[in-house]
Design a protein around this motif. Structure first.
Motif, PDB file in Angstrom:
ATOM      1  N   ASP A 361       0.812  -1.217   0.000  1.00 29.48           N
ATOM      2  CA  ASP A 361       0.000   0.000   0.000  1.00 29.48           C
ATOM      3  C   ASP A 361       0.847   1.269   0.000  1.00 29.48           C
ATOM      4  N   ALA A 362       2.103   1.170   0.479  1.00 26.82           N
ATOM      5  CA  ALA A 362       2.979   2.339   0.501  1.00 26.82           C
ATOM      6  C   ALA A 362       3.478   2.708  -0.892  1.00 26.82           C
ATOM      7  N   GLN A 363       3.282   1.806  -1.860  1.00 27.67           N
ATOM      8  CA  GLN A 363       3.769   2.057  -3.216  1.00 27.67           C
ATOM      9  C   GLN A 363       2.642   2.312  -4.222  1.00 27.67           C
ATOM     10  N   SER A 364       1.477   2.686  -3.719  1.00 23.31           N
ATOM     11  CA  SER A 364       0.356   2.977  -4.620  1.00 23.31           C
ATOM     12  C   SER A 364       0.639   4.279  -5.363  1.00 23.31           C
ATOM     13  N   ILE A 365       0.703   4.210  -6.698  1.00 23.10           N
ATOM     14  CA  ILE A 365       1.083   5.378  -7.498  1.00 23.10           C
ATOM     15  C   ILE A 365       0.017   5.778  -8.522  1.00 23.10           C
ATOM     16  N   TYR A 366      -1.099   5.052  -8.553  1.00 24.40           N
ATOM     17  CA  TYR A 366      -2.097   5.332  -9.588  1.00 24.40           C
ATOM     18  C   TYR A 366      -3.425   5.808  -9.020  1.00 24.40           C
ATOM     19  N   ARG A 367      -3.387   6.428  -7.841  1.00 25.77           N
ATOM     20  CA  ARG A 367      -4.640   6.920  -7.275  1.00 25.77           C
ATOM     21  C   ARG A 367      -5.245   8.032  -8.136  1.00 25.77           C
ATOM     22  N   PHE A 368      -4.389   8.764  -8.860  1.00 24.43           N
ATOM     23  CA  PHE A 368      -4.899   9.816  -9.738  1.00 24.43           C
ATOM     24  C   PHE A 368      -5.672   9.224 -10.915  1.00 24.43           C
ATOM     25  N   ARG A 369      -5.539   7.913 -11.141  1.00 20.84           N
ATOM     26  CA  ARG A 369      -6.303   7.239 -12.196  1.00 20.84           C
ATOM     27  C   ARG A 369      -7.481   6.445 -11.633  1.00 20.84           C
ATOM     28  N   GLY A 370      -7.731   6.614 -10.359  1.00 24.47           N
ATOM     29  CA  GLY A 370      -8.869   5.926  -9.758  1.00 24.47           C
ATOM     30  C   GLY A 370      -8.514   4.682  -8.976  1.00 24.47           C
ATOM     31  N   ALA A 371      -7.208   4.375  -8.859  1.00 27.86           N
ATOM     32  CA  ALA A 371      -6.813   3.213  -8.052  1.00 27.86           C
ATOM     33  C   ALA A 371      -7.294   3.417  -6.621  1.00 27.86           C
ATOM     34  N   ASN A 372      -7.867   2.375  -6.050  1.00 22.72           N
ATOM     35  CA  ASN A 372      -8.434   2.463  -4.703  1.00 22.72           C
ATOM     36  C   ASN A 372      -7.588   1.634  -3.747  1.00 22.72           C
ATOM     37  N   ILE A 373      -6.807   2.303  -2.916  1.00 18.15           N
ATOM     38  CA  ILE A 373      -5.908   1.617  -1.994  1.00 18.15           C
ATOM     39  C   ILE A 373      -6.673   0.792  -0.961  1.00 18.15           C
ATOM     40  N   GLU A 374      -7.962   1.124  -0.768  1.00 20.19           N
ATOM     41  CA  GLU A 374      -8.782   0.376   0.191  1.00 20.19           C
ATOM     42  C   GLU A 374      -8.910  -1.089  -0.228  1.00 20.19           C
ATOM     43  N   ASN A 375      -8.752  -1.378  -1.523  1.00 20.55           N
ATOM     44  CA  ASN A 375      -8.862  -2.760  -1.986  1.00 20.55           C
ATOM     45  C   ASN A 375      -7.830  -3.661  -1.325  1.00 20.55           C
ATOM     46  N   ILE A 376      -6.599  -3.155  -1.181  1.00 23.94           N
ATOM     47  CA  ILE A 376      -5.569  -3.986  -0.545  1.00 23.94           C
ATOM     48  C   ILE A 376      -5.630  -3.866   0.973  1.00 23.94           C
ATOM     49  N   LEU A 377      -5.990  -2.678   1.487  1.00 20.85           N
ATOM     50  CA  LEU A 377      -6.050  -2.502   2.941  1.00 20.85           C
ATOM     51  C   LEU A 377      -7.163  -3.346   3.560  1.00 20.85           C
ATOM     52  N   ASN A 378      -8.255  -3.549   2.812  1.00 24.17           N
ATOM     53  CA  ASN A 378      -9.402  -4.287   3.342  1.00 24.17           C
ATOM     54  C   ASN A 378      -9.482  -5.723   2.833  1.00 24.17           C
ATOM     55  N   PHE A 379      -8.398  -6.202   2.225  1.00 24.08           N
ATOM     56  CA  PHE A 379      -8.446  -7.530   1.613  1.00 24.08           C
ATOM     57  C   PHE A 379      -8.839  -8.611   2.623  1.00 24.08           C
ATOM     58  N   GLU A 380      -8.239  -8.578   3.795  1.00 22.96           N
ATOM     59  CA  GLU A 380      -8.520  -9.632   4.780  1.00 22.96           C
ATOM     60  C   GLU A 380      -9.937  -9.513   5.341  1.00 22.96           C
ATOM     61  N   LYS A 381     -10.489  -8.289   5.329  1.00 18.01           N
ATOM     62  CA  LYS A 381     -11.871  -8.140   5.783  1.00 18.01           C
ATOM     63  C   LYS A 381     -12.835  -8.642   4.726  1.00 18.01           C
ATOM     64  N   GLN A 382     -12.501  -8.378   3.460  1.00 19.76           N
ATOM     65  CA  GLN A 382     -13.379  -8.793   2.370  1.00 19.76           C
ATOM     66  C   GLN A 382     -13.345 -10.303   2.183  1.00 19.76           C
ATOM     67  N   TYR A 383     -12.196 -10.904   2.494  1.00 19.07           N
ATOM     68  CA  TYR A 383     -12.057 -12.340   2.338  1.00 19.07           C
ATOM     69  C   TYR A 383     -11.725 -12.954   3.701  1.00 19.07           C
ATOM     70  N   THR A 384     -12.753 -13.175   4.493  1.00 21.55           N
ATOM     71  CA  THR A 384     -12.596 -13.705   5.838  1.00 21.55           C
ATOM     72  C   THR A 384     -11.823 -15.025   5.802  1.00 21.55           C
ATOM     73  N   GLY A 385     -10.759 -15.063   6.600  1.00 17.86           N
ATOM     74  CA  GLY A 385      -9.940 -16.269   6.628  1.00 17.86           C
ATOM     75  C   GLY A 385      -8.713 -16.179   5.748  1.00 17.86           C
TER      76      GLY A 385
END
Length: 387
Positions: A361-385
């Motif tokens: 997440d510290a290397q996210s460089i495409y947020r200006f193109r709509g990249a959503n860092i929450e996808n990786i930050l919330n991965f374990e919540k979205q995929y329980t286990g």
């Protein structure tokens, strides 16, 4: 990968597993997201009534077409000359050039298209500006996000102050700084109470009235110089964090926020209208030329794989066939996926058991193109286990 398999085969030429992998690797779907979307479209274009004779336009061609369409959309609005459009121009235009207006429309378009359903996303953008009462303001989604982000900064202040306290009261520590620090701690406790009740205006009053006490200049040879400097440094960092809290989050009252929302409401709604018009016109121009761009590929692939009915996402037969075909989905640079790409990947994966992602997440460089860092930050919540 081919080279690695071949190297292992040289060491173990009779290994049947490696022999099989050497044969299968040429059929492996190792590609970019755009490349995979193209593969999906080529195999299922008939399910969305897409002309199979389409071609992928090059970046320069698309850039020129976007500029032409944006100019056409603006010229059409200049001819109609509504009050809303005039206020939009007055709010955002600089000088005699429309360049800023064009950039706004194009940026809004890029963010919209990075979401699975662009028009729905655009509609959601106007909701933030439809807030008219303090009750609506304090309960809105972005205010909740504000408290969450500000809370991280308050945690930082707490850590710095508690660490400073440890240094001050340790053997050889600058105990004479204790009086100033105790005042800091009392201020922080008041701030924590306001945070606990989410009292926005209360936090602002506290931050406006805070005047940190100067550190004591008392001399004592028993105090270690390195601890004196460390305590000063920690307190200065905490003071800077408090200043940042005031400047970034609580720089105006809720009444002032509501006034600004009212001023922004009409120009933003006009920007949304222009962006919707741009999307429709741009899509029509591409259909006439029978061309697609990379953004189209992602949306066409999504249309092939999922349908949204009554607010619910339903997988298509094509999605089921792809899910059955792949045992594992692996994604690199996951921190730079946007919401559309996330939905595509999760549709194919079907669950965390066969979904592997790599990213930082510290290397996210495409947020200006709509990249959503929450996808990786919330991965374990979205995929329980998930591990």
């Amino acid at each position: 990968l081919t080279e690695a398999v071949e190297n292992y085969l040289e060491q173990d030429p009779e290994n049947e597993h490696l022999q099989r992998q050497q044969t299968l690797i040429h059929n492996a779907q190792i590609t970019t997201i755009d490349g995979f979307c193209s593969y999906v479209i080529r195999n299922y274009f008939h399910t969305i009534d897409l002309d199979p004779g389409f071609r992928t336009a090059n970046e320069g061609e698309i850039k020129l077409l976007k500029q032409d369409v944006a100019k056409e959309v603006l010229e059409s609005s200049y001819q109609e000359r509504t009050e809303s459009f005039d206020r939009f121009v007055e709010s955002f235009a600089t000088g005699k050039s429309d360049e800023v207006l064009t950039e706004l429309i194009l940026r809004m378009y890029e963010f919209a298209m990075s979401n699975p359903w662009p028009l729905e996303w655009l509609d959601s953008c106007t909701k933030a500006y439809e807030i008219r009462t303090k009750e609506e303001l304090v309960s809105c989604i972005w205010m909740k996000k504000l408290w969450e982000d500000a809370g991280h900064l308050l945690d930082q202040i707490t850590y710095l102050q508690e660490r400073c306290k440890e240094v001050i009261y340790s053997p050889g520590g600058p105990y004479m700084y204790g009086e100033a620090l105790e005042q800091d701690l009392l201020f922080r406790r008041d701030l924590e109470e306001a945070f606990a009740t989410q009292d926005f205006d209360g936090c602002r009053v506290l931050l406006d009235s805070w005047k940190p006490k100067a550190l004591s200049r008392k001399k004592d040879d028993s105090v270690q110089e390195d601890k004196r400097e460390l305590a000063k440094n920690l307190r200065d960092q905490a003071k800077d964090a408090v200043k940042k809290l005031r400047e970034n989050y609580f720089y105006e009252t809720t009444e002032e926020v509501l006034e600004e929302l009212e001023l922004c409401r009409e120009p933003v709604q006009e920007l949304i209208r222009l962006t919707r018009q741009f999307i429709e016109t741009f899509s029509e121009k591409k259909r006439q030329k029978n061309i697609v761009d990379f953004t189209d590929m992602e949306h066409f692939a999504l249309e092939i794989l999922v349908k949204k009915e009554d607010g619910e996402i339903r997988y298509t037969q094509a999605a089921d066939e792809f899910s059955d075909r792949f045992e594992e989905i692996l994604i690199d640079e996951y921190q730079d996926t946007n919401n559309l790409q996330y939905l595509l990947a999760s549709t194919l994966a079907g669950g965390y058991e066969n979904f592997c992602v790599v990213g930082d997440d510290a290397q996210s460089i495409y947020r200006f193109r709509g990249a959503n860092i929450e996808n990786i930050l919330n991965f374990e919540k979205q995929y329980t286990g998930a591990r």
